[in-house]
Design a protein around this motif. Structure first.
Motif, PDB file in Angstrom:
ATOM      1  N   THR A   1       0.489   1.771  -6.020  1.00  0.00           N
ATOM      2  CA  THR A   1       0.075   1.173  -5.287  1.00  0.00           C
ATOM      3  C   THR A   1      -0.653   1.347  -4.667  1.00  0.00           C
ATOM      4  O   THR A   1      -0.838   2.417  -3.039  1.00  0.00           O
ATOM      5  N   ASN A   2      -2.602   0.945  -4.627  1.00  0.00           N
ATOM      6  CA  ASN A   2      -3.596   1.669  -4.159  1.00  0.00           C
ATOM      7  C   ASN A   2      -4.011   0.600  -3.019  1.00  0.00           C
ATOM      8  O   ASN A   2      -4.236   1.326  -1.479  1.00  0.00           O
ATOM      9  N   SER A   3      -3.643  -0.364  -2.701  1.00  0.00           N
ATOM     10  CA  SER A   3      -3.936  -1.127  -1.613  1.00  0.00           C
ATOM     11  C   SER A   3      -2.405  -2.495  -1.259  1.00  0.00           C
ATOM     12  O   SER A   3      -2.167  -2.763  -2.566  1.00  0.00           O
ATOM     13  N   ASN A   4      -2.331  -2.977  -0.416  1.00  0.00           N
ATOM     14  CA  ASN A   4      -2.408  -3.832  -0.410  1.00  0.00           C
ATOM     15  C   ASN A   4      -2.168  -5.556  -1.265  1.00  0.00           C
ATOM     16  O   ASN A   4      -3.297  -5.055  -0.987  1.00  0.00           O
TER      17      ASN A   4
ATOM     18  N   TYR B   1       0.756  -1.105  -0.307  1.00  0.00           N
ATOM     19  CA  TYR B   1       0.204   0.066   0.037  1.00  0.00           C
ATOM     20  C   TYR B   1       0.537   0.949  -0.015  1.00  0.00           C
ATOM     21  O   TYR B   1       2.194   1.516   0.985  1.00  0.00           O
ATOM     22  N   ASN B   2       0.725   2.525  -0.945  1.00  0.00           N
ATOM     23  CA  ASN B   2       1.424   3.444  -0.943  1.00  0.00           C
ATOM     24  C   ASN B   2       3.002   3.664  -1.136  1.00  0.00           C
ATOM     25  O   ASN B   2       3.451   4.594  -0.913  1.00  0.00           O
TER      26      ASN B   2
ATOM     27  N   LEU C   1      -5.777   8.128  -0.545  1.00  0.00           N
ATOM     28  CA  LEU C   1      -5.197   8.817  -1.524  1.00  0.00           C
ATOM     29  C   LEU C   1      -5.817   9.567  -2.883  1.00  0.00           C
ATOM     30  O   LEU C   1      -4.987   9.044  -4.043  1.00  0.00           O
TER      31      LEU C   1
ATOM     32  N   ASN D   1      -4.636  -2.287  -9.139  1.00  0.00           N
ATOM     33  CA  ASN D   1      -4.759  -2.227  -8.100  1.00  0.00           C
ATOM     34  C   ASN D   1      -3.627  -1.352  -7.979  1.00  0.00           C
ATOM     35  O   ASN D   1      -3.111  -0.680  -6.282  1.00  0.00           O
TER      36      ASN D   1
END
Length: 755
Positions: A383-386, A307-308, A456, A330
């Motif tokens: 990247t948006n999320s794990n 994430y991030n 985000l 993602n």
């Protein structure tokens, strides 16, 4: 477009008979000097032949169709703006390009119903390579050219067609020492040393220097420099930072499978491999070339799964692509590039589509970066999320938009935003001639669909090498802040860092924030000033950073929205008068020109009794700032004193400071003086007697040696008076006023400030 067909059954041989008929032009009439038939292994092959010493010229936008035939160039071929299309169904024995000369096509297309064509000699494509059907066999003879005007691109390659063999892919770079985010759009590549370093060989306008510690051309491939500074870096996405490239004898592309094998780099370009370019201040334009197989078809890059987290992606195609058409899994619909046109060494630019409507916001207004990623350009994604994340390129993602400015000098442009309610902030360097160099920017957007927290929807700020402007919220530096609708007492906090002692300029472009009862103010914590910001237009604010630490405070500036309980009085930010031949020019600048009606120019010869000599009506309405002037053609010998009287709609009157010009009685010795002295309030009137025209720097220093303000004064020559306005009321005491001329001469005056 004129189309010339060469069918295999209708070729007529035309031969040169004398030097007088040496030039051949294809325009609306075809005149050709060529042998049309040749033999290969006893087989007669139809062939267009340009004999040695002959010329075939496509004059203008001509389409030349070579149907089931070969093309041999032993002379000179001029492509014009046209297209050469190889068509038919014969194999490469019959369909090929050969000859002793390099053949340069403007547009080259292949339209084979079977088989394809082969390049048996050197071929350069300047504009578009298009495979309509069939295959193209390069035999390592194809170059996709790039120069100051054009960069070749490969159009959509349809399923079932292929480009087989290695290709040389060029990327022209303009003359500027700057960083770039770049990639080599090839697979099965040669090394960094053999490609971008031109095998270590100096050829004017080709290759570049790649420097680092322990440089050894025979060992690690690095070039020597005075400081051995690392000039090329890759991205370590596990540790989320750049990693130095310390060996260039490695492949420029990471893989050889033909699927997203290219690598992104952050590289400092000084120009070509001229050893002088290793020295600071030396640079020129150059062309980098990478060699390998072109990547075609679907290309999928695996991004960071955290994430991030950020991943550096290189455009895999030798073609621009539309970021909006890429398949993002993602990933946030956002990317970062490096714009070499910004500032001294370039700077990051963020583009995103937070509204998911295909309209991309650019945080640096004036940068020409669009949603098109260029051939040879690398960019960051988030990247948006794990979990698993990827970005996929398809042939349909290719774009015909060649944005040359990302590798060439800056041409100012505009960028669309979403909806209403936004502040676009631009930071520029400001030189002594009031010329600007775009440095950086940030954007704040207001809508109740956004959260007050950092998430985000907000775009993090990537730090530039030089100056940075970002929006500070909850200790996060943002390139783009998305927040709820603005209201009274809301504040936009700025972070300004990596500054130097110089002059700067802010431009605030605001849309959709104007509402009854609310005003916007730029507050400067160092000067203690509050400047009105238009909530439905553009506002320019110049400022200075000097040796005083508070002037360089990273949180010096903020925009505050306040209740408009009363209209602020107009502020005279500058009043000056100067001799102009036998006349006197009076100029004044105002801020907060809200609900103003007119200005009177009043004149006196004794400093006590003033008489109105001219009236100037307000230009426009509700201006944040404005400039006015008037010429006194009745100047008298001796003292001429002026002041400006302002009137607002309520009838309130306000006077400016008094400026003075003495005509005729001064001697030839130039001098400076303060009038009056002692000074009251925050205005110091500087009299310049018999001074040469030019720009002067004026610095006010307190008894502790601290600089209170630094200002530039433009003198028109002769006698003049300049009003120097401090940002806040001066404390009582003794000050030194330092005046530095263009010849670096210095004069010191004592200024006494009273209550």
């Amino acid at each position: 477009m004129k189309t010339i067909y060469f069918p295999a059954t209708d070729l007529l041989p035309l031969h040169s008979k004398s030097n007088s008929s040496k030039y051949c032009i294809l325009s609306f009439v075809l005149v050709m000097l060529a042998g049309m038939l040749t033999s290969v292994n006893g087989q007669i092959i139809p062939q267009i032949t340009i004999n040695k010493g002959s010329n075939l010229i496509l004059n203008g936008n001509v389409s030349l169709v070579v149907n089931n035939a070969a093309f041999q160039n032993n002379g000179t071929f001029v492509a014009g703006n046209g297209t050469v299309d190889f068509s038919g169904n014969n194999d490469t024995v019959l369909s090929h390009v050969s000859g002793y000369s390099v053949t340069t096509f403007n547009n080259l297309s292949v339209s084979k119903s079977a088989y394809g064509i082969a390049l048996k000699s050197a071929v350069v494509v300047k504009n578009v390579l298009k495979i309509n059907s069939g295959n193209l066999y390069t035999d390592s003879n194809l170059t996709l050219g790039s120069d100051a005007n054009l960069t070749a691109r490969v159009a959509v390659v349809p399923s079932g067609s292929n480009i087989i063999g290695k290709v040389n892919v060029e990327r022209y770079l303009t003359s500027k020492r700057a960083w770039r985010l770049m990639t080599a759009p090839v697979t099965s590549s040669n090394t960094i040393f053999n490609s971008w370093q031109n095998k270590g060989i100096y050829v004017s306008g080709s290759g570049t220097l790649v420097t680092g510690p322990n440089a050894s051309a025979a060992g690690n491939g690095l070039d020597l420099s005075a400081t051995n500074t690392v000039s090329m870096k890759g991205w370590d996405y596990n540790n989320q930072k750049f990693a130095n490239v310390l060996n260039t004898k490695t492949a420029i592309s990471a893989g050889n499978n033909g699927r997203a094998d290219n690598t992104g780099y952050f590289i400092f370009i000084r120009g070509d491999r001229d050893p002088a370019n290793a020295n600071n201040g030396k640079f020129n334009s150059t062309t980098l070339t990478s060699t390998g197989a072109l990547q075609t078809g679907t290309q999928t890059f695996i991004a960071s799964s955290g994430y991030n987290k950020y991943t550096l992606i290189g455009n895999p195609y030798a073609s621009p692509v539309d970021f909006n058409s890429l398949t993002k899994s993602n990933l946030v619909k956002r990317f970062y590039v490096w714009d070499a046109s910004l500032n001294k060494l370039g700077g990051y630019v963020m583009l995103d589509d937070v509204g998911n409507n295909g309209i991309y916001v650019n945080n640096v207004k004036g940068s020409t970066q669009t949603k098109e990623i260029q051939s040879g350009q690398a960019f960051f994604v988030l990247t948006n999320s794990n979990g698993t994340a990827s970005i996929t390129f398809n042939e349909a993602s290719k774009s015909g938009v060649n944005n040359n400015s990302m590798f060439r000098p800056l041409t100012p442009g505009t960028t669309a935003g979403i909806g209403t309610g936004q502040i676009i902030t631009t930071l520029s360097l400001l030189d002594s001639g009031n010329n600007t160099i775009l440095a950086d920017g940030a954007i704040a957007q207001f809508d109740n669909i956004f959260s007050a927290e950092v998430d985000l929807d907000d775009a993090a700020k990537f730090s530039n090498t030089n100056e940075n402007i970002s929006i500070l919220r909850n200790n996060f530096a943002l390139a783009a802040e998305r927040r709820p609708a603005a209201g009274i007492n809301d504040t936009v906090y700025f972070k300004l860092n990596n500054t130097t002692q110089r002059n700067y300029q802010f431009v605030f472009e605001v849309t959709g924030l104007e509402q009854p009862g609310m005003m916007g103010f730029l507050e400067d914590s160092w000067l203690g000033t509050s400047t009105v910001i238009s909530l439905s237009g553009s506002t320019t604010v110049n400022f200075t950073i000097n040796g005083e630490a508070a002037s360089a405070a990273v949180t010096r500036f903020k925009i505050v929205f306040k209740q408009a309980t009363a209209i602020l009085p107009v502020i005279f930010s500058s009043v000056k008068a100067y001799q102009k031949t036998n006349n006197i020019a009076v100029e004044w600048k105002v801020e907060n020109e809200l609900n103003m009606v007119k200005y009177d120019v009043e004149k006196s010869t004794d400093g006590t009794s003033f008489t109105k000599v001219n009236t100037v009506n307000v230009a426009g309405g509700n201006n944040v700032y404005n400039t006015y002037s008037w010429l006194d053609v009745n100047a008298v010998q001796g003292n001429n004193l002026y002041r400006i009287k302002s009137y607002d709609r309520s009838g309130e009157v306000k006077f400016s400071s008094i400026v003075k010009v003495t005509m005729g009685k001064s001697n030839n010795t130039g001098s400076f003086s303060i009038y009056p002295n002692p000074v009251t309030g925050n205005v110091i009137n500087l009299r310049m007697n018999n001074q040469p025209a030019g720009k002067y720097q004026v610095k006010l220093i307190n008894i502790n040696g601290q600089s209170i303000f630094v200002k530039s004064v433009q003198s028109n020559g002769g006698n003049s008076t300049e009003s120097l306005i401090a940002g806040s009321k001066l404390l009582p005491g003794v000050y030194q006023l330092e005046i530095t001329g263009q010849d670096n001469s210095r004069n010191m005056l004592k200024a006494i400030v009273e209550y």
